[in-house]
Design a protein around this motif. Structure first.
Motif, PDB file in Angstrom:
ATOM      1  N   THR A   1       0.834  -1.196   0.000  1.00 46.88           N
ATOM      2  CA  THR A   1       0.000   0.000   0.000  1.00 46.88           C
ATOM      3  C   THR A   1       0.868   1.243   0.000  1.00 46.88           C
ATOM      4  OG1 THR A   1      -1.898   1.038   1.085  1.00 46.88           O
ATOM      5  CG2 THR A   1      -0.178   0.171   2.512  1.00 46.88           C
ATOM      6  N   PHE A   2       0.255   2.370  -0.291  1.00 46.47           N
ATOM      7  CA  PHE A   2       0.969   3.637  -0.426  1.00 46.47           C
ATOM      8  C   PHE A   2       0.479   4.566   0.677  1.00 46.47           C
ATOM      9  CE2 PHE A   2       1.643   7.857  -2.298  1.00 46.47           C
ATOM     10  CZ  PHE A   2       2.944   7.739  -2.771  1.00 46.47           C
ATOM     11  N   VAL A   3       1.396   5.036   1.540  1.00 48.56           N
ATOM     12  CA  VAL A   3       1.010   5.887   2.661  1.00 48.56           C
ATOM     13  C   VAL A   3       1.787   7.192   2.625  1.00 48.56           C
ATOM     14  CG1 VAL A   3       0.361   3.950   4.134  1.00 48.56           C
ATOM     15  CG2 VAL A   3       2.699   4.807   4.212  1.00 48.56           C
ATOM     16  N   VAL A   4       1.174   8.226   3.236  1.00 46.55           N
ATOM     17  CA  VAL A   4       1.811   9.542   3.358  1.00 46.55           C
ATOM     18  C   VAL A   4       1.581  10.031   4.784  1.00 46.55           C
ATOM     19  CG1 VAL A   4       1.425  10.087   0.918  1.00 46.55           C
ATOM     20  CG2 VAL A   4      -0.268  10.783   2.630  1.00 46.55           C
ATOM     21  N   PRO A   5       2.369  11.006   5.244  1.00 45.48           N
ATOM     22  CA  PRO A   5       2.112  11.576   6.575  1.00 45.48           C
ATOM     23  C   PRO A   5       0.706  12.155   6.654  1.00 45.48           C
ATOM     24  CG  PRO A   5       4.267  12.241   5.768  1.00 45.48           C
ATOM     25  CD  PRO A   5       3.577  11.581   4.620  1.00 45.48           C
ATOM     26  N   ALA A   6      -0.001  11.840   7.735  1.00 44.51           N
ATOM     27  CA  ALA A   6      -1.378  12.310   7.875  1.00 44.51           C
ATOM     28  C   ALA A   6      -1.458  13.832   7.854  1.00 44.51           C
ATOM     29  CB  ALA A   6      -1.979  11.760   9.170  1.00 44.51           C
ATOM     30  N   ALA A   7      -0.435  14.505   8.378  1.00 49.83           N
ATOM     31  CA  ALA A   7      -0.448  15.967   8.440  1.00 49.83           C
ATOM     32  C   ALA A   7      -0.375  16.612   7.062  1.00 49.83           C
ATOM     33  CB  ALA A   7       0.714  16.457   9.307  1.00 49.83           C
ATOM     34  N   SER A   8       0.059  15.864   6.047  1.00 55.10           N
ATOM     35  CA  SER A   8       0.187  16.439   4.710  1.00 55.10           C
ATOM     36  C   SER A   8      -1.135  16.466   3.955  1.00 55.10           C
ATOM     37  CB  SER A   8       1.220  15.652   3.896  1.00 55.10           C
ATOM     38  OG  SER A   8       0.756  14.335   3.643  1.00 55.10           O
ATOM     39  N   VAL A   9      -2.149  15.755   4.475  1.00 52.89           N
ATOM     40  CA  VAL A   9      -3.443  15.670   3.798  1.00 52.89           C
ATOM     41  C   VAL A   9      -4.379  16.735   4.361  1.00 52.89           C
ATOM     42  CG1 VAL A   9      -5.415  14.206   3.248  1.00 52.89           C
ATOM     43  CG2 VAL A   9      -3.126  13.203   3.434  1.00 52.89           C
ATOM     44  N   LEU A  10      -4.945  17.554   3.479  1.00 53.55           N
ATOM     45  CA  LEU A  10      -5.827  18.644   3.882  1.00 53.55           C
ATOM     46  C   LEU A  10      -7.271  18.325   3.504  1.00 53.55           C
ATOM     47  CD1 LEU A  10      -3.592  21.614   2.657  1.00 53.55           C
ATOM     48  CD2 LEU A  10      -3.728  20.663   4.962  1.00 53.55           C
ATOM     49  N   LEU A  11      -8.204  18.953   4.228  1.00 54.60           N
ATOM     50  CA  LEU A  11      -9.636  18.791   3.973  1.00 54.60           C
ATOM     51  C   LEU A  11     -10.194  20.104   3.469  1.00 54.60           C
ATOM     52  CD1 LEU A  11     -12.369  17.264   4.206  1.00 54.60           C
ATOM     53  CD2 LEU A  11     -12.484  18.081   6.576  1.00 54.60           C
ATOM     54  N   GLN A  12     -10.842  20.066   2.297  1.00 45.91           N
ATOM     55  CA  GLN A  12     -11.468  21.268   1.758  1.00 45.91           C
ATOM     56  C   GLN A  12     -12.681  21.621   2.599  1.00 45.91           C
ATOM     57  OE1 GLN A  12     -11.842  21.607  -2.526  1.00 45.91           O
ATOM     58  NE2 GLN A  12     -13.894  22.466  -2.306  1.00 45.91           N
TER      59      GLN A  12
END
Length: 251
Positions: free
Chosen positions: A178-189
């Motif tokens: 699977t492909f993961v990224v730091p949670a803090a890098s994901v933003l919510l519109q």
């Protein structure tokens, strides 16, 4: 009730018919008298059978009554009585076995098959594990959540679990890359359920909308294919960026 009255009449008529049959054999009654009473008996018997068939409710499964909408002697009207807007006399809920609905990410769709084992736990019963099996999976995927419903049939040991309880389900689907990224890098519109990240391309911030899978501590799984390994992901200050803003990479 009407059914009780019909049963009493039928019992009385059956006795009269039996006596008339005896009189017929001794010549004290005519065939016509017997035939007339036999016809009355047959008609009444048909009415009683019809009433019994349409007043006795038989559930197709064993369960418990969770709702009663009519009292004895009330006339059934067909008016909606349940929360679903349907008309009902009683509501019966099956408690053994139970059905567990599980929302599963679309990427696992090929791995979920009927008959595979599933293990259920509940915070109510610490240390208890309930074993069940998958018996159905939805033929479609929810386009909003990118997930599908898998249904598990669960033998309810000693009727410990109750309908409506929250449980956790685990299934062995092997190892999946699977492909993961730091949670803090994901933003919510704001005002939507749209999630997005920024990547750097030639000194320009590019906004990419992404679909999320599972959370692993401070990492989020990305299940959309527009973010790839090797992309320069912005992990600091991204909340202040606009699409196509100029940025500088600080090493």
């Amino acid at each position: 009730t009407q059914l009780y009255q019909l049963r009493v009449q039928l019992s009385s008529l059956q006795k009269d018919l039996s006596r008339l049959d005896t009189l017929l054999r001794t010549g004290s009654a005519t065939e016509q008298q017997y035939d007339q009473m036999k016809t009355q008996y047959d008609v009444l018997k048909t009415n009683v059978d019809f009433m019994e068939e349409n007043t006795l409710l038989r559930a197709p499964f064993t369960g418990v009554i969770t709702g009663k909408y009519f009292e004895n002697g009330e006339m059934y009207s067909g008016t909606p009585t349940t929360q679903s807007g349907r008309s009902a006399i009683v509501t019966i809920m099956q408690v053994n076995p139970l059905k567990v609905n599980v929302s599963v990410s679309e990427q696992y769709y090929p791995l979920i098959v009927n008959g595979m084992k599933a293990y259920v736990t509940s915070d109510v019963y610490s240390g208890e594990v309930f074993a069940g099996r998958v018996f159905r999976k939805a033929p479609t995927v929810n386009p909003m959540t990118r997930s599908f419903i898998s249904e598990i049939e669960l033998p309810n040991r000693n009727d410990m679990l109750k309908p409506g309880m929250f449980v956790r389900v685990s299934m062995d689907m092997g190892e999946v890359a699977t492909f993961v990224v730091p949670a803090a890098s994901v933003l919510l519109q704001e005002g939507t359920n749209t999630r997005y990240v920024f990547i750097e391309e030639d000194g320009i911030a590019k906004r990419l909308e992404v679909q999320l899978g599972k959370r692993f501590d401070d990492q989020l799984e990305i299940i959309s294919d527009n973010l790839r390994e090797g992309d320069h992901l912005v992990t600091e200050g991204q909340s202040k960026l606009m699409n196509n803003d100029g940025i500088e990479i600080v090493m």
